[in-house]
Design a protein around this motif. Structure first.
Motif, PDB file in Angstrom:
ATOM      1  N   ARG A   1       0.812  -1.231   0.000  1.00  8.46           N
ATOM      2  CA  ARG A   1       0.000   0.000   0.000  1.00  8.46           C
ATOM      3  C   ARG A   1       0.839   1.272   0.000  1.00  8.46           C
ATOM      4  O   ARG A   1       0.358   2.338  -0.361  1.00  8.46           O
ATOM      5  N   HIS A   2       2.097   1.154   0.421  1.00 10.19           N
ATOM      6  CA  HIS A   2       2.956   2.340   0.490  1.00 10.19           C
ATOM      7  C   HIS A   2       4.403   1.859   0.503  1.00 10.19           C
ATOM      8  O   HIS A   2       4.847   1.218   1.456  1.00 10.19           O
ATOM      9  N   TRP A   3       5.144   2.146  -0.553  1.00 12.32           N
ATOM     10  CA  TRP A   3       6.552   1.749  -0.629  1.00 12.32           C
ATOM     11  C   TRP A   3       7.407   2.706   0.194  1.00 12.32           C
ATOM     12  O   TRP A   3       7.155   3.921   0.213  1.00 12.32           O
ATOM     13  N   LEU A   4       8.430   2.161   0.847  1.00 13.08           N
ATOM     14  CA  LEU A   4       9.411   2.985   1.545  1.00 13.08           C
ATOM     15  C   LEU A   4      10.798   2.567   1.067  1.00 13.08           C
ATOM     16  O   LEU A   4      11.235   1.449   1.322  1.00 13.08           O
ATOM     17  N   ASP A   5      11.451   3.452   0.336  1.00 16.75           N
ATOM     18  CA  ASP A   5      12.780   3.191  -0.221  1.00 16.75           C
ATOM     19  C   ASP A   5      13.818   3.628   0.801  1.00 16.75           C
ATOM     20  O   ASP A   5      13.978   4.813   1.085  1.00 16.75           O
ATOM     21  N   TRP A   6      14.527   2.643   1.366  1.00 13.65           N
ATOM     22  CA  TRP A   6      15.472   2.850   2.473  1.00 13.65           C
ATOM     23  C   TRP A   6      16.866   3.123   1.914  1.00 13.65           C
ATOM     24  O   TRP A   6      17.338   2.403   1.051  1.00 13.65           O
ATOM     25  N   CYS A   7      17.522   4.185   2.400  1.00 14.93           N
ATOM     26  CA  CYS A   7      18.823   4.588   1.834  1.00 14.93           C
ATOM     27  C   CYS A   7      18.652   4.759   0.329  1.00 14.93           C
ATOM     28  O   CYS A   7      19.342   4.139  -0.490  1.00 14.93           O
ATOM     29  N   ALA A   8      17.732   5.628  -0.047  1.00 15.08           N
ATOM     30  CA  ALA A   8      17.180   5.671  -1.401  1.00 15.08           C
ATOM     31  C   ALA A   8      18.080   6.314  -2.443  1.00 15.08           C
ATOM     32  O   ALA A   8      17.862   6.110  -3.636  1.00 15.08           O
ATOM     33  N   GLY A   9      19.071   7.103  -2.017  1.00 10.32           N
ATOM     34  CA  GLY A   9      19.784   7.888  -3.023  1.00 10.32           C
ATOM     35  C   GLY A   9      18.791   8.846  -3.667  1.00 10.32           C
ATOM     36  O   GLY A   9      18.092   9.597  -2.984  1.00 10.32           O
ATOM     37  N   LYS A  10      18.690   8.805  -4.987  1.00  8.95           N
ATOM     38  CA  LYS A  10      17.703   9.638  -5.689  1.00  8.95           C
ATOM     39  C   LYS A  10      16.336   8.969  -5.786  1.00  8.95           C
ATOM     40  O   LYS A  10      15.406   9.541  -6.360  1.00  8.95           O
ATOM     41  N   GLY A  11      16.224   7.740  -5.271  1.00  9.56           N
ATOM     42  CA  GLY A  11      14.920   7.078  -5.253  1.00  9.56           C
ATOM     43  C   GLY A  11      14.587   6.308  -6.512  1.00  9.56           C
ATOM     44  O   GLY A  11      13.413   6.062  -6.795  1.00  9.56           O
ATOM     45  N   HIS A  12      15.594   5.876  -7.256  1.00  8.91           N
ATOM     46  CA  HIS A  12      15.329   5.175  -8.518  1.00  8.91           C
ATOM     47  C   HIS A  12      14.543   3.881  -8.289  1.00  8.91           C
ATOM     48  O   HIS A  12      13.614   3.576  -9.036  1.00  8.91           O
ATOM     49  N   LEU A  13      14.912   3.116  -7.270  1.00  5.93           N
ATOM     50  CA  LEU A  13      14.188   1.874  -6.990  1.00  5.93           C
ATOM     51  C   LEU A  13      12.747   2.172  -6.606  1.00  5.93           C
ATOM     52  O   LEU A  13      11.812   1.546  -7.131  1.00  5.93           O
ATOM     53  N   GLY A  14      12.562   3.112  -5.705  1.00  4.35           N
ATOM     54  CA  GLY A  14      11.212   3.445  -5.261  1.00  4.35           C
ATOM     55  C   GLY A  14      10.314   3.885  -6.403  1.00  4.35           C
ATOM     56  O   GLY A  14       9.149   3.472  -6.490  1.00  4.35           O
ATOM     57  N   ARG A  15      10.843   4.722  -7.305  1.00  4.56           N
ATOM     58  CA  ARG A  15      10.031   5.172  -8.437  1.00  4.56           C
ATOM     59  C   ARG A  15       9.644   4.020  -9.348  1.00  4.56           C
ATOM     60  O   ARG A  15       8.522   3.974  -9.871  1.00  4.56           O
ATOM     61  N   ALA A  16      10.562   3.075  -9.551  1.00  4.01           N
ATOM     62  CA  ALA A  16      10.239   1.920 -10.399  1.00  4.01           C
ATOM     63  C   ALA A  16       9.094   1.110  -9.807  1.00  4.01           C
ATOM     64  O   ALA A  16       8.265   0.560 -10.538  1.00  4.01           O
ATOM     65  N   LEU A  17       9.024   1.058  -8.483  1.00  5.81           N
ATOM     66  CA  LEU A  17       7.947   0.313  -7.828  1.00  5.81           C
ATOM     67  C   LEU A  17       6.655   1.109  -7.763  1.00  5.81           C
ATOM     68  O   LEU A  17       5.559   0.537  -7.806  1.00  5.81           O
ATOM     69  N   ALA A  18       6.763   2.431  -7.667  1.00  5.32           N
ATOM     70  CA  ALA A  18       5.588   3.284  -7.490  1.00  5.32           C
ATOM     71  C   ALA A  18       5.076   3.868  -8.802  1.00  5.32           C
ATOM     72  O   ALA A  18       4.278   4.810  -8.785  1.00  5.32           O
TER      73      ALA A  18
END
Length: 411
Positions: free
Chosen positions: A131-148
């Protein structure tokens, strides 16, 4: 031959115990570092293997670096290699049928990193939809954006303010429901950033950073999490502190230096980086021979990491300057060319003598991964552990998937 399956359930503890026995029994092969010791403790017991390895060239060692198990070396090498392969196998996590992020999400992402992200994202199968992704030690958040990319809310935590700002700008440009937050995840207030509704993810968070996530996420009650660990030696203590009951009960005590072993495999370095690495190591090994003479002590002397510019120095100046740095006597004039050649010869010996030790890279890493998996089980999670991408893409290609599943009973 059946396809190996990811580890889960009782197999986690079974494999951990088998690895624990294997690592304890053969410590003489993987603990001592050939770089530090002119002769290794196991050589007296296995002189044929030692002599065979010492005769080989630097090119021979390089060719076997990534697959030492394929060497046709004297006993007990084949036995150790077979055990290493069997105990180090985990199986590949199955890919999901979820839609992948569009290629426009790859903007500003290095090609290799984007491939890692795509593989990571494709293995995130959970019983309930995050329901809500949390990208840990995200840098610019590339992983989180791919998931969201499908509109699922996203929070990215990062301690570098410049990366936070850049990441937020990228997310805003893609019109995502993403919040990039400045946060030192090792700080006391990091727990306040997590909520039970979050699904935390971490791709190659180093050492303390990913173990901190496992502890905080389980404490706040996150239902799901996915972590691909990295750099196990990045810890704030001299020795490893086990997480699980099984690892704490083990007789295996690991130093920070031991934890570097899984990271010694090189698959992505450029040819130029490899040349610089080899020259640096050959010079350090030559200096090691010199410092033993200067000190009158036949023991290894640690030296600091040196700037690449030191490789441009004349070898005699390199040795004199490093001796001064370590407060050693000024070396007398000598055949510097011959000493440097001995350093290259030692490098060939060291690289080949490292091949038995390399057989334990994966078993030791899997021991560490299973410590994390068993810890999560103790916190009430169902855990799966397997590969998420090929080793050629990254040697740190194992993913921990953990989920707390609520069972509904009828009364």
């Amino acid at each position: 031959m059946p396809v190996p399956l990811p580890l889960s359930g009782p197999r986690l503890l079974e494999r951990f115990r088998a690895l624990d026995d294997f690592l304890l029994e053969h410590q003489a092969f993987w603990r001592p570092r050939p770089f530090n010791l002119p002769r290794l403790p196991w050589e007296e017991r296995h002189p044929e293997l030692a002599a065979w390895l010492r005769r080989r060239s630097l090119e021979d060692a390089e060719a076997a670096h990534n697959h030492p198990e394929r060497l046709d070396a004297p006993a007990p090498f084949a036995m150790l290699a077979a055990a290493s392969l069997a105990l180090g196998e985990t199986g590949e996590l199955p890919a999901t049928a979820e839609d992948a992020a569009p290629e426009r999400f790859a903007v500003d992402v290095p090609g290799r990193k984007w491939q890692q992200i795509r593989h990571f994202a494709s293995r995130l199968w959970f019983a309930s939809q995050p329901r809500h992704w949390l990208d840990w030690c995200a840098g610019k958040g590339h992983l989180g954006r791919a998931l969201a990319h499908d509109g699922t809310p996203l929070t990215c935590l990062e301690h570098d303010a410049e990366l936070v700002a850049s990441g937020q700008a990228l997310s805003d440009r893609l019109e995502l429901a993403a919040r990039h937050r400045l946060q030192d995840v090792l700080a006391d207030d990091a727990a306040a950033r997590l909520d039970a509704s979050h699904t935390p993810v971490a791709l190659h968070a180093c050492g303390e950073l990913h173990t901190r996530l496992l502890q905080l996420a389980s404490a706040v009650g996150c239902r799901q999490l996915a972590v691909a660990p990295c750099c196990y030696n990045r810890i704030d203590s001299a020795d490893y502190r086990p997480l699980s009951d099984a690892a704490r009960a083990s007789r295996l005590q690991l130093s920070r230096d031991d934890l570097r072993l899984p990271l010694s495999e090189t698959v992505t370095a450029s040819a130029r980086a490899r040349r610089q690495r080899d020259q640096s190591m050959a010079r350090r090994l030559a200096f090691d021979l010199l410092q033993r003479e200067l000190r009158g002590v036949d023991a290894y002397l640690p030296t600091p990491s040196l700037p690449v510019a030191w490789l441009q120095k004349d070898f005699a100046d390199y040795c004199r300057d490093l001796a001064a740095l370590k407060d050693l006597p000024v070396p007398a004039a000598r055949d510097w060319q011959a000493l440097e050649a001995r350093g290259w010869q030692r490098l060939a010996e060291v690289r080949n003598l490292e091949l038995p030790r390399a057989l334990f890279r994966r078993p030791l890493e899997l021991w560490l991964l299973l410590d994390r998996a068993l810890y999560l089980e103790e916190q009430g999670y169902q855990v799966r552990l397997g590969r998420f991408c090929p080793t050629q893409l990254t040697p740190r290609n194992h993913l921990l998937l953990a989920e707390r599943v609520t069972h509904i009973t009828c009364g």
